[in-house]
Design an enzyme around this catalytic site. Structure first.
Site, PDB file in Angstrom:
ATOM      1  N   GLY A   1       3.913 -11.123  -2.436  1.00  0.00           N
ATOM      2  CA  GLY A   1       5.028 -10.219  -2.697  1.00  0.00           C
ATOM      3  C   GLY A   1       6.069 -10.175  -1.589  1.00  0.00           C
TER       4      GLY A   1
ATOM      5  N   THR B   1       2.474  -1.663   0.173  1.00  0.00           N
ATOM      6  CA  THR B   1       2.691  -2.844   0.997  1.00  0.00           C
ATOM      7  C   THR B   1       3.920  -2.735   1.877  1.00  0.00           C
ATOM      8  OG1 THR B   1       3.580  -3.580  -1.103  1.00  0.00           O
ATOM      9  CG2 THR B   1       1.509  -4.546  -0.419  1.00  0.00           C
TER      10      THR B   1
ATOM     11  N   ILE C   1       3.164  -1.295  -3.672  1.00  0.00           N
ATOM     12  CA  ILE C   1       1.857  -0.676  -3.915  1.00  0.00           C
ATOM     13  C   ILE C   1       1.275  -0.131  -2.613  1.00  0.00           C
ATOM     14  CG2 ILE C   1       1.426  -2.109  -5.944  1.00  0.00           C
ATOM     15  CD1 ILE C   1      -0.404  -3.870  -4.280  1.00  0.00           C
TER      16      ILE C   1
ATOM     17  N   GLU D   1      -3.458  -9.896   2.615  1.00  0.00           N
ATOM     18  CA  GLU D   1      -4.812 -10.302   2.232  1.00  0.00           C
ATOM     19  C   GLU D   1      -5.513 -11.070   3.335  1.00  0.00           C
ATOM     20  OE1 GLU D   1      -4.288 -10.210  -2.531  1.00  0.00           O
ATOM     21  OE2 GLU D   1      -4.391 -12.193  -1.631  1.00  0.00           O
TER      22      GLU D   1
END
Ligand code: FAD
Ligand code: SF4
Ligand code: FES
Ligand code: FES
Lengths: 734, 223, 316
Positions: free
Chosen positions: A513, A472, A470, A694
């Site tokens: 992920g 990442t 996404i 994050e």
């Protein structure tokens, strides 16, 4: 492969490809516009029809009647699907509200119809002709009024409430106390690619080209919603224009494309129109957080309490704002509580670092306030209260915890020692200048993840997994993993992602992920190495894979030869034992921010930013850095401008477009520095990596808030910190 | 424009294009009741059925090639590129001028393709991200974005790159910005200038800091 | 977006005549505001008259020593013009503070003046709004009104005019030139061009139906320090919370207009006499009849403080 003992030396440790700042392998496609996003599969299903969604005009109530006559008669219209004619639909288990509303309406802009027409222009025009007669009902839209009726509700990874010792007594006895309440607003993911799907039916089989972070979850939930077997649903999502948690679950575009395609007997594509997205999809819920901290005069925290309130639709879930407070700082007597109110606003759900993102916004201001009360430097206060064990369960230590090093490294690099502790002292032309610090903290999560790896006769290694990228960097770190494991250059690796025909991966969410999906690829590669060794007559324990060769002793054979008489393939899944129970696995960091506050207008501009992160092995410092700077920027948005404004009379987010919901633009963001501590975490996986995407957002907003206080002397506890909250408390202009 | 690898569209002479436009000057005079109504772009009259799409012929040049289209008058340049011509590079992020994902270069100037109609571009030249370079033959700006990781999800990226290419030309052409200190002096390239000028391109992944590095490198190598 | 027919006008008079001839016709220039609103069916013209190829894209000197700015001059061109930068820096600054580079490349002089409010309820067709649907009510009153007007508003509407350019033009005493369908031309001083909402917030200007703007003229340069200060949360690509357009002469006299506070650029000439006495005195008069909402009362303080900063800068 079961991962249940700490990792020892393995091929990843060679760091020939892993750990290198490799350019993204999907870069050439993304930068030339040739990567295909959900709405752009022109060859896969030629001549699709276009769906346009009608959103509810009320927040709560019922549809009395829908008049489709005018819309049906409009030029080009092929079909209109509403709850009335859609057939029986289940609610997906991951959705709180239904994706197609009616007759009951659960929130504003809940989809009530999709109009399918030959062209986009026709579908959009006809959608305006759908006449809906609503019976509006009273709803609850104001969290602040519901704190008393809110109920305990468990959060991700823990109970609603925790309690150690006697918080009340310890707090009362503490010589230095803070009791403050902070609020964070509802926030939108606002990813740049709107939710979009194209659906095509082949008999009873559905193919969805969509934009989704979690392939397997969505196959299951789409199948459940449509009441068809999972095997009949295929999802394809190789490029995703951002998600941030907003694309974890099926949304209305996917369901209504599927229903529209069934009704029209043709492939149909649907993108959520931007002004619909903010109320139609999910958002990060607002919180009210009360924090109480008691400390001895020398700065040791003796009591820490964190209570959080948030709201959601019936059956929804709370924000986990207290989660970091259970783990971040020492203190013998402690408590946390989580309360959930029932609101009739759109569905609250995960957004980048759900829990810690909001929790750290409050906790890290509170620590700054304590530092001031104590007359202790805020960096030092954090160091003073570091803990190497889970403070609620002291028998558990952290697998790695280098918060102190993050803080010290950052302070050094940022020039923290030059800071004036007294606020409002530094002036640079029209700007009041201040600096702020905050810790960063986010848990590391382990979930199983599978992959298939194939070797062909030309030596190309192909990885297939339903993992998503996404933004990442999954494509690249997976390629790096396979290259490292199989001893080939990265350009000999092909990575295929985001297809439900591939083995089920961890997917993209919760910063899990990167570590888990590469660990799954590691596991599959171990199997492939065994197959190769066996094929070439090597003892697999002794065979080394490097430079496209398999070697042992003085025998060396080209890797490709193993596939000389046919492709070799291996599939495996990484699964985890109880290392995460035995050891608390978290990621740590420190944020340093300098801001300017305009002396006259109170406009706030960020001038410098630095993040120091300790998050296990950094698989690719280039893509990891990007994750961190992106998160830092989202933190600046949260600090300074992002707020879904609620119309409390009618129950909807008023500023529901990208002009009204402001996110940072280029001019808001200075050069950003990121430092990664050199770390490996053998408890996390064979990759020894942890999440990073994050961690970067956790604490940033508080560092900005603390810098604003340091610049201006005005403490604001309600985010976003906009100029109107400072204006009255700034000195006269003159 | 020497720095552009495939600047055919910029070089395309306007006179050549107008011939294509002129060829479509005659309009069918009668409107058929159920069929979409097609007319020349100069004057498009009312179709017989209320609400029926009004179709119009338009031709413009995209990345060096003349395209003749029959579009609904409501079709934006963005949808014409994406849905009619199947260019995937120009993105729709908001459809309301609020994000910059749809940035293309028309007649040498960057614009939001979502807030302009296809029929308004008769005879004009459009450059999209595909016109700048290909995966095997990237424009220096595309290569710099890859090198500096000036993107993450990639969705805003074509718009960022088209904007960045145009921004360097705007500075060269002496167009001032909100942050230019002296209005009467020629603007100079700087990080602050770049950030202000690129602010019409939102990147929610927030590759901003890296984008500035990428564009700065290209700007430097041009000087 | 409703279907519409389309024509490309060849002369200003023809464009105006076409507008008069065709019911529910609209001119389209840059399209950056009109198409935005058409997509949401807030504007529903049945015929569009594309004025982009009219020869109104020039900036020319006037015989009075001022400048005539063609209605179709793009905002970028206008902000970049040497004469504008030198003699009307205020205008250049205001333009550059607005929208984005891409939008300014399309937006025109006339379109910018005629852009409609950004009130979020105006933009949401599910909500009552007197401006969009006369008589339906005003959702902003009692709703989210942080961006809204603090002065000159009515019971019917508290929207602001979002243009930056218009605020500078107001301070510069610009004049709007038009042609009517019958071919008659007229000059409208900018102060009389935009209207206050009153009972008819749907009527925003004094233009007659079909009247085409051909140019905006600026009187001969007045010199002075020209400062446009736009205040916003986001550093760029955002509308003004408050903006101050000021021209300050060496003797301390000058002119001030405010943006972001009313349904039109806000200028009170009587207040300007107090400029030498400072920002407090000026804003006291400028905003004497202000009736802010709870959410936008900060604009009063903000306007005063911003003006104070502008005056300090002008003196420095
Ligand atoms: C995301 C976003 C941010 C923005 N930010 C700002 C900002 O910060 N500050 C700011 O000032 N503006 C801002 N704008 C608004 C922008 O400046 C306007 O959209 C633009 O100026 C409109 O000009 P246009 O030529 O495109 O008008 P159009 O959209 O073509 O027309 C607007 C109106 O004017 C009429 N019209 C056009 N030409 C004529 C004429 N010659 N005679 C009579 N009527 C005519 C049209 O019929 C229509 O009603 C922003 C816009 C967007 C989308
Ligand atoms: S302020 Fe004006 S534009 Fe906004 S809702 Fe009220 S009437 Fe409509
Ligand atoms: S799609 Fe055009 S600006 Fe967003
Ligand atoms: S790269 Fe994802 S929005 Fe910019």
């Amino acid at each position: 492969m079961k991962f249940d003992t700490p990792a020892t030396t393995n091929p990843i440790d060679q760091l020939r490809v892993i750990g290198q700042p490799v350019n993204r392998i999907d870069g050439p496609r993304k930068t030339t516009g040739t990567a295909t996003y959900a709405y752009e599969w022109h060859d896969a299903a030629p001549n699709p029809a276009y769906g346009y969604i009608v959103g509810s005009a009320i927040a709560k109530g019922r549809i009395n009647a829908i008049d489709l006559a005018a819309a049906k008669a409009a030029p080009g219209v092929l079909a209109i699907v509403t709850a009335e004619n859609a057939g029986k639909l289940e609610k997906g288990s991951l959705n709180t509200a239904k994706l197609l509303g009616g007759p009951d309406i659960q929130h504003y802009h809940q989809a009530v119809a999709v109009v399918v027409a030959e062209t986009f222009e026709q579908a959009r025009a006809a959608a305006q002709l759908v006449r809906v007669d609503y019976a509006s009902a009273q709803g609850a839209f104001d969290l602040a009024k519901l704190t008393d009726s809110a109920k305990p509700e468990k959060i991700t990874g823990g109970p609603a409430d925790t309690k150690v010792g006697d918080f009340a007594a310890a707090f009362a006895a503490a010589p230095v106390q803070l009791d403050a309440t902070y609020t964070t607003p509802d926030e939108a993911h606002a990813m740049m690619e709107p939710h979009a799907s194209m659906a095509a039916w082949d008999g009873d089989k559905l193919t969805l080209w969509t934009s989704n972070q979690m392939i397997a979850w969505n196959v299951a939930d789409i199948a459940k919603t449509l009441a068809i077997p999972k095997e009949k649903v295929r999802l394809i999502s190789p490029y995703i224009g951002g998600g941030f948690g907003g694309k974890l679950f099926p949304r209305a575009d996917a369901l209504l494309a599927a229903l529209g395609a069934r009704a029209a007997g043709r492939p149909v594509k649907v993108a959520l129109q931007r002004p619909l997205m903010f109320n139609n999809t999910t958002h990060r819920p607002a919180t009210i957080q009360r924090i109480r901290i008691g400390a001895s005069k020398d700065g040791k925290i003796t009591a820490i309490g964190h209570e959080s309130w948030s709201g959601d639709l019936p059956g929804g879930q709370p924000d986990g704002a207290v989660s970091q407070t259970r783990l971040l700082y020492a203190g013998a007597d402690r408590m946390t509580t989580t309360r959930l109110a029932v609101l009739d606003l759109p569905e609250a759900n995960a957004m980048r670092a759900p829990g810690e993102a909001t929790g750290m916004m409050a906790l890290e201001i509170a620590i700054d306030e304590m530092a001031e009360k104590l007359g202790i430097d805020p960096v030092e206060l954090r160091i003073l209260n570091d803990t190497q064990v889970d403070p609620e369960k002291p028998e558990r230590s952290f697998s790695q915890r280098r918060l102190i090093e993050c803080l010290r490294t950052g302070a050094e690099r940022f020039g923290w020692s030059k800071r004036s502790a007294a606020p409002g002292r530094v002036r640079d032309g029209r700007w009041l200048v201040g600096t702020g610090v905050a810790a960063a903290f986010r848990n590391n999560m382990l979930t199983k993840s599978a992959a298939r790896v194939r070797l062909d006769s030309s030596g190309i290694v192909t990885v297939e997994t339903d993992m998503t990228d996404i933004g990442t960097g999954s494509y690249t770190i997976i390629a790096q993993t396979a290259a490292e494991m199989m001893g080939v250059p990265i350009d000999k690796v092909v990575v295929r992602l985001g297809d439900s025909n591939f083995p089920v991966s961890a997917g993209s969410g919760g910063q899990w992920g990167g570590n888990n999906s590469t660990a799954g690829v590691y596991a599959a590669c171990i199997k492939l190495r065994e197959a190769v060794a066996q094929k070439l007559g090597f003892n697999s324990a002794e065979a080394a894979f490097a430079d496209g060769q398999v070697k042992s002793g003085n025998r060396s054979v080209p890797l490709a030869e193993a596939a000389g008489d046919g492709e070799l393939a291996a599939e495996d899944v990484i699964e985890y034992g109880d290392l995460a129970k035995k050891y608390q696995q978290s990621t740590f960091g420190a944020h340093f921010v300098e801001v300017g506050v305009d002396t006259a207008t109170a406009e706030i501009r960020v001038r410098r930013m630095l993040a120091v992160c300790a998050a296990g092995r950094i698989l690719n410092p280039k893509t990891a850095r990007s994750q961190v700077i992106g998160a830092m920027t989202m933190g600046v948005g949260a600090a300074l401008m992002e707020e879904l404004v609620i119309d409390k009379r009618h129950g909807f987010f008023v500023n529901h477009d990208l002009a009204g919901y402001e996110v940072p633009v280029h001019a808001d963001i200075p050069h950003q520095d990121v430092i990664f501590l050199d770390e490996t975490d053998p408890m996390s996986s064979p990759m020894k990596a942890k999440g990073i995407a994050e961690l970067g957002i956790c604490g940033v907003a508080a560092a900005v808030a603390n810098a604003i206080y340091n610049a201006s002397g005005v403490r604001v506890r309600d985010y976003p910190i906009t100029l109107d909250k400072l204006l009255d408390r700034l000195p006269e202009v003159g | 424009m020497d720095d552009m690898r495939s600047p055919g569209d910029f070089k395309f002479s306007r006179r050549d294009l107008l011939i294509v436009g002129a060829a479509s000057l005659t309009a069918p005079a009668v409107a058929v009741t159920t069929e979409p109504f097609v007319a020349k772009a100069e004057v498009v009259l009312k179709p017989a059925v209320p609400g029926a799409p009004v179709m119009s012929k338009v031709s413009f040049n995209v990345n060096g090639k003349t395209r003749v289209l029959e579009v609904d008058t409501r079709t934006t340049l963005l949808d014409a590129l994406r849905e009619n011509l199947h260019f995937t590079g120009t993105k729709k992020g908001c459809d309301h001028g609020q994000c910059g994902a749809c940035t293309v270069i028309v007649g040498g100037r960057r614009i939001n393709a979502c807030l302009t109609l296809a029929v308004m571009h008769e005879g004009e030249s459009v450059t999209t991200i595909e016109g700048l370079g290909t995966p095997d033959n990237m424009h220096p700006m595309q290569a710099a974005f890859v090198k500096h990781d000036g993107y993450q999800c990639g969705y805003c990226t074509p718009g960022q790159i088209c904007s960045a290419v145009a921004v360097l030309e705007e500075i060269k052409a002496g167009i001032p910005s909100h942050v230019s200190a002296d209005l009467t002096a020629a603007p100079q390239f700087s990080a602050a200038e770049l950030r202000e000028r690129m602010s019409g391109n939102i990147c929610r992944c927030a590759a901003y800091s890296n984008i500035v590095d990428a564009v700065t490198e290209v700007a430097g190598s041009k000087a | 977006m409703k279907s519409f027919t389309y024509e490309r006008a060849n002369s200003p008079a023809e464009a105006a005549a076409a507008a008069a001839r065709t019911p529910r016709a609209k001119f389209i220039a840059g399209g950056t505001n009109l198409l935005d609103l058409m997509k949401l069916e807030i504007e529903t013209p049945s015929h569009l008259i594309d004025v982009n190829r009219l020869a109104l894209d020039k900036i020319e000197p006037t015989s009075e020593g001022g400048l005539r700015l063609g209605a179709l001059v793009r905002n970028t061109e206008l902000a970049t013009d040497e004469r504008v930068r030198r003699d009307y820096g205020l205008l250049s600054r205001a333009l550059l503070a607005g929208a984005s580079g891409q939008l300014r490349n399309k937006a025109t002089t006339a379109g910018n003046l005629l852009q409609r409010t950004r009130c979020p309820y105006f933009y949401d067709t599910n909500q009552p709004c007197n401006k969009r649907q006369p008589g339906s009510g005003c959702s902003a009153i009692g709703g989210f009104s942080r961006q809204h007007a603090v002065i000159g508003a009515s019971e019917a509407c508290i929207a602001t005019h979002p243009s930056d350019m218009a605020v500078a033009m107001c301070a510069l005493d610009a004049v709007v030139e038009t042609v009517r369908p019958d071919g008659a031309t007229r000059n409208i001083p900018i102060a009389e061009f935009h209207r206050l909402p009153g009972d008819t917030p749907e009527i925003e200007t004094t233009l007659a139906s079909g009247e085409l703007i051909t140019a905006v003229t600026l009187p001969k340069p007045v010199g002075g320090k020209q400062i446009y200060r736009k205040v916003r949360d986001r550093a760029s690509y955002a509308f003004a919370l408050v903006s101050v357009a000021a021209i300050v002469q060496r003797d301390g006299s000058g002119r001030v207009a405010l943006g972001g506070v009313a349904h039109k650029p806000w200028r009170v000439e009587a207040a300007e006499a107090d400029l030498p006495r400072g920002a407090k005195a000026v804003t006291a008069k400028l905003l004497a009849d202000a009736r802010p909402t709870r959410e936008n009362a900060f604009k009063l303080t903000l306007a005063e403080r911003t003006l104070a900063a502008v005056l300090t800068e002008a003196r420095g």
